[in-house]
Structure formats: C-alpha cells, structure tokens
Design an enzyme around this catalytic site. Structure first.
Site, mmCIF file in Angstrom:
data_model
loop_
_atom_site.group_PDB
_atom_site.id
_atom_site.type_symbol
_atom_site.label_atom_id
_atom_site.label_comp_id
_atom_site.label_asym_id
_atom_site.label_seq_id
_atom_site.Cartn_x
_atom_site.Cartn_y
_atom_site.Cartn_z
ATOM 1 N N LEU A 39 0.742 -1.074 0.072
ATOM 2 C CA LEU A 39 -0.315 0.019 -0.183
ATOM 3 C C LEU A 39 0.802 1.162 0.092
ATOM 4 O O LEU A 39 1.834 0.786 0.759
ATOM 5 C CB LEU A 39 -0.276 -0.237 0.923
ATOM 6 C CG LEU A 39 -1.814 -0.768 1.352
ATOM 7 C CD1 LEU A 39 -3.216 -0.363 2.333
ATOM 8 C CD2 LEU A 39 -3.264 -0.728 0.026
ATOM 9 N N GLY A 179 22.119 11.362 -15.249
ATOM 10 C CA GLY A 179 20.196 11.430 -15.578
ATOM 11 C C GLY A 179 20.730 13.159 -14.573
ATOM 12 O O GLY A 179 20.337 12.675 -13.525
ATOM 13 N N GLY A 180 20.534 14.216 -15.218
ATOM 14 C CA GLY A 180 21.036 15.409 -13.865
ATOM 15 C C GLY A 180 19.343 15.878 -13.904
ATOM 16 O O GLY A 180 18.870 17.409 -13.849
ATOM 17 N N GLY A 181 17.942 15.317 -13.569
ATOM 18 C CA GLY A 181 16.397 15.870 -13.403
ATOM 19 C C GLY A 181 16.588 15.326 -12.351
ATOM 20 O O GLY A 181 17.008 15.720 -10.783
ATOM 21 N N GLU A 202 25.003 14.233 -16.856
ATOM 22 C CA GLU A 202 23.670 14.837 -18.217
ATOM 23 C C GLU A 202 24.226 14.691 -19.253
ATOM 24 O O GLU A 202 25.111 15.650 -19.761
ATOM 25 C CB GLU A 202 23.076 15.863 -17.018
ATOM 26 C CG GLU A 202 22.156 16.596 -17.819
ATOM 27 C CD GLU A 202 20.957 16.259 -17.666
ATOM 28 O OE1 GLU A 202 20.185 15.648 -17.377
ATOM 29 O OE2 GLU A 202 20.283 16.014 -19.392
ATOM 30 N N VAL A 268 16.663 8.436 -15.212
ATOM 31 C CA VAL A 268 17.017 8.478 -16.688
ATOM 32 C C VAL A 268 15.422 9.317 -16.640
ATOM 33 O O VAL A 268 15.230 9.494 -17.835
ATOM 34 C CB VAL A 268 17.987 8.350 -17.748
ATOM 35 C CG1 VAL A 268 19.357 8.766 -16.980
ATOM 36 C CG2 VAL A 268 17.522 6.400 -18.130
ATOM 37 N N ALA A 318 3.037 12.912 -7.188
ATOM 38 C CA ALA A 318 1.931 12.698 -6.433
ATOM 39 C C ALA A 318 0.752 12.836 -6.737
ATOM 40 O O ALA A 318 -0.230 11.788 -6.817
ATOM 41 C CB ALA A 318 3.043 12.419 -5.073
ATOM 42 N N HIS A 442 6.006 38.916 10.371
ATOM 43 C CA HIS A 442 7.511 39.551 10.207
ATOM 44 C C HIS A 442 8.652 37.739 12.036
ATOM 45 O O HIS A 442 7.350 39.052 12.643
ATOM 46 C CB HIS A 442 7.501 40.175 10.726
ATOM 47 C CG HIS A 442 9.102 40.860 10.273
ATOM 48 N ND1 HIS A 442 10.072 40.701 9.740
ATOM 49 C CD2 HIS A 442 9.763 41.463 11.333
ATOM 50 C CE1 HIS A 442 11.195 41.010 9.679
ATOM 51 N NE2 HIS A 442 11.410 41.448 10.887
HETATM 52 P P1 NAD Z 1 14.018 13.590 -15.358
HETATM 53 O O1 NAD Z 1 13.542 13.709 -16.701
HETATM 54 O O2 NAD Z 1 13.656 14.437 -14.412
HETATM 55 O O3 NAD Z 1 15.575 13.633 -15.432
HETATM 56 C C1 NAD Z 1 16.160 12.807 -16.298
HETATM 57 C C2 NAD Z 1 17.614 12.976 -16.439
HETATM 58 O O4 NAD Z 1 18.178 12.332 -17.351
HETATM 59 C C3 NAD Z 1 17.387 14.686 -17.817
HETATM 60 O O5 NAD Z 1 17.417 15.422 -17.643
HETATM 61 C C4 NAD Z 1 17.279 14.067 -18.928
HETATM 62 O O6 NAD Z 1 17.956 14.332 -19.673
HETATM 63 C C5 NAD Z 1 18.841 12.726 -18.292
HETATM 64 N N1 NAD Z 1 19.581 11.581 -19.732
HETATM 65 C C6 NAD Z 1 18.456 10.949 -20.585
HETATM 66 N N2 NAD Z 1 19.242 9.994 -20.752
HETATM 67 C C7 NAD Z 1 20.783 10.381 -20.390
HETATM 68 C C8 NAD Z 1 21.969 9.245 -21.147
HETATM 69 N N3 NAD Z 1 21.920 8.333 -21.554
HETATM 70 N N4 NAD Z 1 22.674 10.026 -19.904
HETATM 71 C C9 NAD Z 1 22.811 11.298 -18.845
HETATM 72 N N5 NAD Z 1 21.518 12.095 -18.762
HETATM 73 C C10 NAD Z 1 20.723 10.956 -19.783
HETATM 74 O O7 NAD Z 1 13.351 12.200 -14.420
HETATM 75 P P2 NAD Z 1 13.857 11.767 -13.194
HETATM 76 O O8 NAD Z 1 14.945 12.423 -12.668
HETATM 77 O O9 NAD Z 1 14.212 9.879 -13.333
HETATM 78 O O10 NAD Z 1 12.516 11.441 -12.141
HETATM 79 C C11 NAD Z 1 11.377 10.676 -12.967
HETATM 80 C C12 NAD Z 1 9.884 10.867 -12.852
HETATM 81 O O11 NAD Z 1 9.465 11.379 -11.555
HETATM 82 C C13 NAD Z 1 10.163 12.519 -13.342
HETATM 83 O O12 NAD Z 1 9.420 13.302 -14.263
HETATM 84 C C14 NAD Z 1 10.459 13.254 -11.738
HETATM 85 O O13 NAD Z 1 9.933 14.157 -12.411
HETATM 86 C C15 NAD Z 1 9.921 13.204 -11.205
HETATM 87 N N6 NAD Z 1 9.875 12.595 -9.645
HETATM 88 C C16 NAD Z 1 8.777 13.979 -9.170
HETATM 89 C C17 NAD Z 1 9.910 14.450 -7.705
HETATM 90 C C18 NAD Z 1 9.737 15.477 -6.944
HETATM 91 O O14 NAD Z 1 8.888 15.819 -7.777
HETATM 92 N N7 NAD Z 1 10.566 15.766 -6.180
HETATM 93 C C19 NAD Z 1 10.632 13.711 -7.029
HETATM 94 C C20 NAD Z 1 10.889 12.369 -8.210
HETATM 95 C C21 NAD Z 1 10.892 11.827 -8.705
#
Ligand code: NAD
Length: 479
Positions: A39, A179-181, A202, A268, A318, A442
């Site tokens: 869950l 992956g710099g996401g 990235e 990624v 979420a 404040h």
């Molecule tokens: P993401 O889409 O945020 O980032 C993935 C990154 O990997 C991108 O910048 C992409 O250009 C890069 N990438 C892809 N292939 C690559 C390669 N071969 N070599 C190097 N870089 C590469 O994805 P994520 O971080 O895996 O997260 C997954 C999803 O979950 C996203 O949509 C994210 O927004 C969501 N998420 C959100 C939160 C939050 O809101 N706090 C937290 C965790 C996850």
C-alpha cells in the site's frame, strides 16, 4: 474460481489509487483496492517519503558541519547507515499502515494480488496462484510508472535505480549519477551530504531542464559547494569493470572519458506501467506516447474504465495522481468533476529547494508574452539571514496589463512549503496587488513572496526598486 462484485475497483494503491478508493467509499460506492506489492505504491515505499527521510538526515549532517559558523562546536558527524535505514523503514511502515487503516476505516476492501483485465467489466486478481474474478461497473487504473533502463546499465547490485538507492545499502565512496533531473539531483545531493563523492552525468546542456535557468544556477552552486562534479552534454555510454573496479564511460563533445565509480545511480526518467494488465482486453486505448488516452474526466476509451496518475502522462507527481484519483472517483459517483485545476505545484528537494507553480518566466516569454516580473532575494530577508540560509529568490510572473499572477518560481530555504501560498493565489485568480497588499507575519520566509510581488509593482520595501532593463528580445519594457 470465486467471483466478487463491487461498484468500483481501483487497481494500484499508490497516491493516485489509494486516494481514489477512499473517495469512492466516502461517496457510498462498494469499493475494492487491488495492490500487488505494498500500500502506498512507489511514493510511500520507494520514492517521495523515504527520500524525504534521507534528505532530512542529509540536511542535519550539513547543518552540523556548518554549526561552527554559528558558534556551536561539534566534531565531524558520523553516519550510522543501519540506524538511518531503520529510521527510514519506520517512517515508511507508519505511513503504509496508516493507509491500510484509512482504507479499512472507510470500508474499502483491500485485495492483495495482481489484477489483469479479462474483459471490459472484469479483472482477474492473481494472489500467488489463487485467482479471483472481480466484476464492477467502474474501474480506476492507477498502476504508475517505473524507471527507464539504459543499455549497458542493467539494474542490480552496482547499478541502482532510485529504489535501490533508497534502500541505502551503503554510502559508496564514489557514486556516479546518470541523469541530472529531479531524482538524480535529489539523491545525488543526499549521498554527497552523507559522504559520497558524487558525479552527475547529464546528456542535455543543463540540469533540471524546464526549470528557470536562474534557479538552476543556484542549485548548481549548491552542488559545487558540496563537492559534486557535474558533466553536461555528457552521454553515458557504458559501464566497464576491470579487476573489480567500475568505471562509467561517458562521451562529451565526441570524446570519451572514464569516471571511476563504486556504485552507479541511473535516473533518466519514467515509463508508464501499462503492459501486462490486459488493457487491450478492456478496450482501453493508449496514445502515441504509450500513455492511457483519457478525457478531462479521466475516462478512457472504455467508458467504464478510468485511468489516473503517471499512466496518463506527465507531470509525474504524487499530488497530481491524488487529485486525479479524487476527480475520477467523483465522476464515477455522478459528480460533475473534471481536471480543471489552475495551479499544479512542483517541488524539487535539492539544496536549496526549488518550487514552481504556473508559468516560469521563460515559458511566459515562449508564449509570446512580455510578462511583468518581480524578484526578491532571500539574502535581503531577515528570517533567511537569521537561519543562515540566504541562497535563492522568489520570482513572480504576471500579466503586464492586468497584473494577474501567471506563475511563481522559488529557489531557497523551505521553497517546497512556501509554494503553497503561491498555489492558492494562482488557484484563486489573485493579482500581484493581492499578494503585495496581504500582511505577512514578520520575520518569516513567506515575506519573500510578498516582497517579490511588491517588487513587480516597483514597491519592494527591503530592496531597491530599479527600472526594468530593456530586453533584447522584447524591446524596452518600462515598469
Ligand atoms: P527526469 O526526467 O527528471 O530527469 C532525467 C534526466 O536524465 C534528464 O535530464 C535527461 O536529459 C537525462 N538523461 C536521459 N538519458 C541520459 C543518458 N543516457 N545519459 C545522461 N543523461 C541522460 O527523470 P527522473 O529524475 O528519473 O525522475 C522521473 C520522474 O519522476 C520525473 O518526471 C520527475 O519529475 C518525477 N519525480 C519528481 C519528484 C519531485 O517532484 N520532487 C521526485 C522524484 C521524481
């Protein structure tokens, strides 16, 4: 095989599905919630919640390290990995059992097993070989998404997805993050704070693509200060293991480099979990990108089947899944609900945090607008100075003529909480003056939103109001 009948069946108990089930039961529907694992889904078990437990621990380590600047003398903190892992597991357990109690308290029947559609109005639930046929007038599919894998980096002991990273098997000496996401930066930051040497790889020219570049610069500075190396325009090509030593091969500007690693985290992106659940048998169509095709009421091509959350497409958040769960449940109960929100906030738990709602400045300009922009730096705010977290800013974006608020970007301390006020403002159709005229307690960090709104009007109190500089792309735009 036994057959059970319900008014509504929800498949998947993540933040989309478990909320949908509660709402259906509240609305008087006899509801079943089917879950194959735990869950709470990814968010509670292997995502949002455990990561926040670790992020808070990492922040504490960081605070302790910096305490001497404020006259508090402590020795270098040590991390007891097993104890930290146990703390995180306690947090997850508490929330998962809370979800169970909420479902039970609302009269939802929770069924453990894997559900597969066997027709337009029936699923089969397989619980370790024991099968039950379940029929219902309505279904909500909320099966979520899973991490994408890349060639040459099979997930396992040395190559982690977020799930393995959040099991915290160890704090590796060297962690290479591909992956710099969002996940790469959130978890990369945590591991750096816990003691790993972190390198982020990235593929694109910037981190956190889609986020205001000014905010990304502040996050990147934070990474640099914590010793994190960042390679941009860098493609991960493969993983080599020579005499037990790992190294990640990357390509930058056509040239290959090797980065030594003890563990690799691949983050990624996500892929929707739409396979193997019999969507074809139910007559549920996918769109060109593989997401379930739904209308504004979350109804699929089969009017009895609704879909919510990650499987209907980004943003993968979420709270977006939960909102869609409530809407689908209400539609099933005959209400006129629809996906008609104005504001969907986003929060990224880096250091400092980034939070956004509505349009960014870039997005507004890309739409051909010449927005009114007001910015206020935390460095000028009393509370931020007092807590020694002055990095970042709040930026408000508004329509130049009407001054209707179009979006807010925040980067700085507690941005993930501060964005709630901006979200309410957008949802209520607030104008910049509404925020500027609202008295803010404040000294609080929330004053930064008020000051940024005042700045948009040229009336900031704790910053010098300067005329807008002419923009090359839009010509002069005097305030
Ligand atoms: P993401 O889409 O945020 O980032 C993935 C990154 O990997 C991108 O910048 C992409 O250009 C890069 N990438 C892809 N292939 C690559 C390669 N071969 N070599 C190097 N870089 C590469 O994805 P994520 O971080 O895996 O997260 C997954 C999803 O979950 C996203 O949509 C994210 O927004 C969501 N998420 C959100 C939160 C939050 O809101 N706090 C937290 C965790 C996850």
């Amino acid at each position: 095989m036994t057959t059970k009948t319900f008014d509504a069946v929800v498949i998947g108990a993540g933040p989309g599905g478990y909320v949908a089930a509660i709402r259906l039961a509240q609305l008087g529907k006899k509801t079943a919630l089917v879950e194959r694992e735990s869950l709470g889904g990814v968010c509670l078990n292997w995502g949002c919640i455990p990561s926040k437990a670790f992020i808070a621990a990492g922040n504490l380590v960081d605070e302790i390290r910096g305490a001497a600047d404020r006259g508090i003398l402590v020795s270098e903190p040590k991390v007891d990995v097993a104890k930290l892992r146990a703390f995180k597991e306690g947090v997850v357990k508490k929330l998962v059992s809370g979800v169970g109690a909420l479902e039970k308290g609302n009269g939802v029947e929770v069924l453990k097993g894997k559900a597969t559609f066997v027709g337009p109005n029936a699923v089969e639930v397989d619980a370790g070989g024991e099968k039950t046929r379940i029929e219902a007038a309505a279904f909500i599919v909320a099966t979520g998404a899973r991490p994408i894998a890349i060639p040459g980096f099979a997930y396992g002991k040395d190559v982690w997805s977020a799930k393995e990273a959040l099991d915290l098997p160890e704090v590796p000496g060297r962690l290479v993050v591909i992956g710099g996401g969002v996940i790469g930066l959130e978890l990369g930051t945590v591991y750096a704070k816990l003691g790993s040497k972190v390198t982020i790889v990235e593929a694109l020219p910037a981190l956190l693509t889609g986020v205001d570049p000014e905010a990304v610069r502040i996050v990147q500075k934070g990474l640099r200060q914590r010793g994190v190396d960042v390679h941009l325009n860098a493609k991960a090509k493969g993983l080599d293991a020579v005499a037990g030593a790992l190294s990640v091969r990357i390509e930058v500007d056509g040239k290959e480099q090797a980065i030594p690693a003890d563990k690799v985290l691949v983050a990624v992106g996500f892929r929707p979990n739409t396979e193997g659940i019999g969507l074809e048998a139910a007559g549920v169509k996918l769109d060109a990108k593989g997401y379930v095709q739904v209308d504004d009421q979350l109804r699929s091509s089969n009017p009895a089947v609704f879909a919510i959350g990650d499987i209907v497409g980004p943003p993968f958040l979420a709270h977006k899944a939960s909102k869609e769960g409530e809407i689908a449940a209400e539609v099933i109960a005959g209400h006129r609900s629809a996906r008609d929100w104005v504001a969907m906030p986003g929060a990224i738990f880096t250091d400092p945090e980034v939070a956004t709602v509505g349009l960014s400045e870039e997005q507004a300009r890309a739409k051909g607008l010449d927005p009114l922009v007001g910015k206020f730096a935390f460095a000028a705010l009393g509370r931020a100075i007092a807590i020694d977290h002055t990095e970042g800013f709040v930026k408000v974006i508004a329509d130049r003529e009407s001054k209707l608020l179009l979006g807010v970007t925040m980067v700085g301390p507690e941005a993930s909480d501060l964005i709630a006020e901006a979200t309410l403002a957008l949802e209520m159709g607030a104008y910049v003056e509404d925020v500027a005229l609202t008295v803010h307690a404040h000294p609080t960090l929330a004053e930064a939103f008020m000051e940024a709104s005042k700045a948009a009007l040229g009336e900031a109190i704790h910053a010098i109001n300067r005329p807008e500089r002419p923009r090359k792309d839009k010509g002069a735009a005097p305030a």
